[in-house]
Design an enzyme around this catalytic site. Structure first.
Site, PDB file in Angstrom:
ATOM      1  N   LYS A 137       0.848  -1.183   0.000  1.00 46.29           N
ATOM      2  CA  LYS A 137       0.000   0.000   0.000  1.00 46.29           C
ATOM      3  C   LYS A 137       0.884   1.234   0.000  1.00 46.29           C
ATOM      4  O   LYS A 137       1.672   1.443   0.922  1.00 46.29           O
ATOM      5  CB  LYS A 137      -0.897  -0.015   1.237  1.00 46.29           C
ATOM      6  CG  LYS A 137      -1.820   1.170   1.335  1.00 46.29           C
ATOM      7  CD  LYS A 137      -2.795   0.975   2.462  1.00 46.29           C
ATOM      8  CE  LYS A 137      -3.701   2.147   2.633  1.00 46.29           C
ATOM      9  NZ  LYS A 137      -4.614   1.944   3.773  1.00 46.29           N
ATOM     10  N   LYS A 152      -2.258  -1.607  -3.831  1.00 49.87           N
ATOM     11  CA  LYS A 152      -3.097  -0.412  -3.783  1.00 49.87           C
ATOM     12  C   LYS A 152      -2.231   0.825  -3.851  1.00 49.87           C
ATOM     13  O   LYS A 152      -1.245   0.876  -3.115  1.00 49.87           O
ATOM     14  CB  LYS A 152      -3.884  -0.457  -2.465  1.00 49.87           C
ATOM     15  CG  LYS A 152      -4.689   0.778  -2.152  1.00 49.87           C
ATOM     16  CD  LYS A 152      -5.336   0.605  -0.804  1.00 49.87           C
ATOM     17  CE  LYS A 152      -6.206   1.796  -0.509  1.00 49.87           C
ATOM     18  NZ  LYS A 152      -6.823   1.686   0.795  1.00 49.87           N
TER      19      LYS A 152
HETATM   20  C1  PBG Z   1      -6.740   3.510   5.171  1.00 50.29           C
HETATM   21  C2  PBG Z   1      -7.474   3.399   3.885  1.00 50.29           C
HETATM   22  C3  PBG Z   1      -7.209   4.158   2.763  1.00 50.29           C
HETATM   23  C4  PBG Z   1      -8.148   3.813   1.791  1.00 50.29           C
HETATM   24  C5  PBG Z   1      -8.917   2.815   2.322  1.00 50.29           C
HETATM   25  N1  PBG Z   1      -8.501   2.581   3.639  1.00 50.29           N
HETATM   26  C6  PBG Z   1      -6.097   5.033   2.440  1.00 50.29           C
HETATM   27  C7  PBG Z   1      -5.731   6.137   3.316  1.00 50.29           C
HETATM   28  O1  PBG Z   1      -6.570   6.971   3.692  1.00 50.29           O
HETATM   29  O2  PBG Z   1      -4.538   6.219   3.625  1.00 50.29           O
HETATM   30  C8  PBG Z   1      -8.227   4.438   0.452  1.00 50.29           C
HETATM   31  C9  PBG Z   1      -9.224   3.883  -0.471  1.00 50.29           C
HETATM   32  C10 PBG Z   1      -9.509   4.724  -1.635  1.00 50.29           C
HETATM   33  O3  PBG Z   1      -8.873   5.765  -1.891  1.00 50.29           O
HETATM   34  O4  PBG Z   1     -10.429   4.344  -2.366  1.00 50.29           O
HETATM   35  N2  PBG Z   1      -7.158   2.681   6.129  1.00 50.29           N
END
Ligand code: PBG
Length: 325
Positions: A196, A249
Site C-alpha cells: 500500500k 493499492k
Molecule cells: C486507510 C485506507 C485508505 C483507503 C482505504 N482505507 C487510504 C488512506 O486513507 O490512507 C483508500 C481507499 C480509496 O482511496 O479508495 N485505512
C-alpha cells in the site's frame, strides 16, 4: 515484399467472434468487490461530493442497497464504517456495537450469501486520523497491533467472512492471524493490504471516510511510490505471516508491481482501484471528455491482464450492469 516478409496479425482481429475466440483476459462479475460506506443515524443516503455515484448510507438503507448489488450479480462487498465519535484510541473500531459491526451483522442476517469483507484499520475512528496509536507525533507500531487484533476479532464475531487489514503496521498479519485463531476464527481468511503506497489517489476516500490525518501524513507507514523491491519485501513477509490474499493499492499507477507480485507469490491478487482513480474518470466522463463505459471496462480488464484476480472498485455496480447487457 512477399508474404514471407511479414506476419498477418490482423487475421485474428477480423470479426468480433474471432476476437472473442482469442481474447486472453475476461472480466467477470465474480472478480468485483464493491466498497460501501456505512454511517450512523437514520434515513441517510448522501452522495459523497468528490465521488459522484458513491453514497454514505445508514443501516436502514443498507439492506436495500445490498439486495440491489446482489440482483446485479455482485457477490462481495468491503465495508467501511464512518462513526460519529472518534477518540485517540479509535475505540469505535472494536466496539461490539460499532457501526461496522452492526452493518456486518445486518448484511449477514438479511443477505447472507454476500461475502462481507471487513476493512480493519483505525484511521476513520481516531481523532488524529492516523491508522494507529500516536505518541509524541509518531505512529506506534506494536501497541497499535493490539487494537487491530481487537478490531479484527470483533468484525469476525459480527460475521465478517474475510478480514482485510489496511493499516500498514509491521506484523499486522501475524498478529491478526494469531488473534483470530485464538478466538476460534481459524477459518476466516486474511486479505492483506500488503503493498500500500502513500498515494495522492486516496484524496476522495478521505472525504468519504472522514479519515484525513489531522497532522503530518502517512509516509512513515505507507510505502514510497518510488519503490519496487520494497513492495516485494512487504508481500513476502505478509505471505510468511499467513496472508491468504495480497492487495496492491492503488492500482493504475502500480500495474508493474501487480504483475511482479502475481508472478512471485502464490496467492490470489487483489487490485484496489482507489477513489482518486474513480473520481478522475467520473469527472472526465461527466464533462463528456471520455466514454465512461469504454474507459472503465478497459481499465478493469487491464488490471486483470496485469495479474489481478480480483478488483475492489467503486465502478463494480456499473461494470456489473455493463457485463449483464
Ligand atoms: C486507510 C485506507 C485508505 C483507503 C482505504 N482505507 C487510504 C488512506 O486513507 O490512507 C483508500 C481507499 C480509496 O482511496 O479508495 N485505512
Amino acid at each position: 515484399m512477399n508474404s514471407k516478409d511479414f506476419k498477418r496479425h490482423r487475421r485474428l482481429r477480423r470479426t468480433e467472434s474471432v476476437r472473442a475466440l482469442v481474447r486472453e483476459t475476461k472480466l467477470s462479475k465474480d472478480d468485483l468487490i464493491y466498497p460501501i460506506f456505512v454511517v450512523e443515524g437514520k434515513g441517510i443516503k448522501n452522495e459523497v461530493s468528490s465521488m459522484p455515484g458513491v453514497f454514505h448510507v445508514s443501516l436502514d438503507y443498507l439492506t436495500e442497497e445490498m439486495k440491489d448489488l446482489q440482483s446485479k450479480g455482485i457477490r462481495s462487498v468491503i465495508v467501511f464504517g464512518v462513526p460519529n465519535e472518534k477518540d485517540s484510541q479509535g475505540s469505535q473500531a472494536y466496539c461490539e456495537h460499532g457501526i461496522v459491526q452492526e452493518a456486518i451483522r445486518q448484511i449477514k442476517r438479511d443477505v447472507p450469501s454476500l461475502t462481507v469483507i471487513a476493512d480493519t484499520c483505525l484511521c476513520q475512528y481516531t481523532d488524529h486520523g492516523h491508522c494507529g496509536l500516536v505518541e509524541n507525533g509518531e505512529v506506534l507500531n506494536d501497541p497499535s497491533l493490539e487494537l487491530l487484533v481487537k478490531t479484527a476479532v470483533s468484525q469476525a464475531e459480527a460475521g465478517a467472512d474475510i478480514i482485510a487489514p489496511s493499516n500498514m503496521m509491521d506484523g499486522f498479519v501475524a498478529a491478526i492471524r494469531e488473534g483470530l485463531d485464538e478466538a476460534g476464527y481459524s477459518q476466516i481468511p486474511i486479505m492483506s493490504y500488503a503493498v500500500k503506497y502513500a498515494s495522492a489517489f486516496y484524496g476522495p476516500f478521505r472525504d468519504a471516510a472522514h479519515s484525513s490525518p489531522q497532522f503530518g501524513d502517512r509516509r512513515a507507514y505507507q510505502m514510497d511510490p518510488a519503490n519496487r523491491l520494497e513492495a516485494l519485501r512487504e508481500a513476502e513477509s505478509d505471505m510468511e505471516e499467513g496472508a491468504d490474499f495480497l492487495i496492491v493499492k492503488p492500482a493504475l499507477s502500480y500495474m508493474d508491481i501487480m504483475r511482479e507480485v502475481k508472478d512471485r507469490f502464490n496467492a490470489p491478487l487483489v487490485a484496489y482501484n482507489v477513489s482518486g482513480e474513480y473520481s478522475m474518470i467520473k469527472a472526465a466522463a461527466m464533462n463528456g471528455w471520455v466514454n465512461e463505459q469504454e474507459i472503465v471496462m478497459e481499465k478493469l480488464t487491464s488490471m486483470k491482464r496485469a495479474g489481478a484476480d480480483l478488483i475492489i472498485t467503486y465502478f463494480a455496480k456499473d461494470a456489473a450492469d455493463w457485463l449483464n447487457e
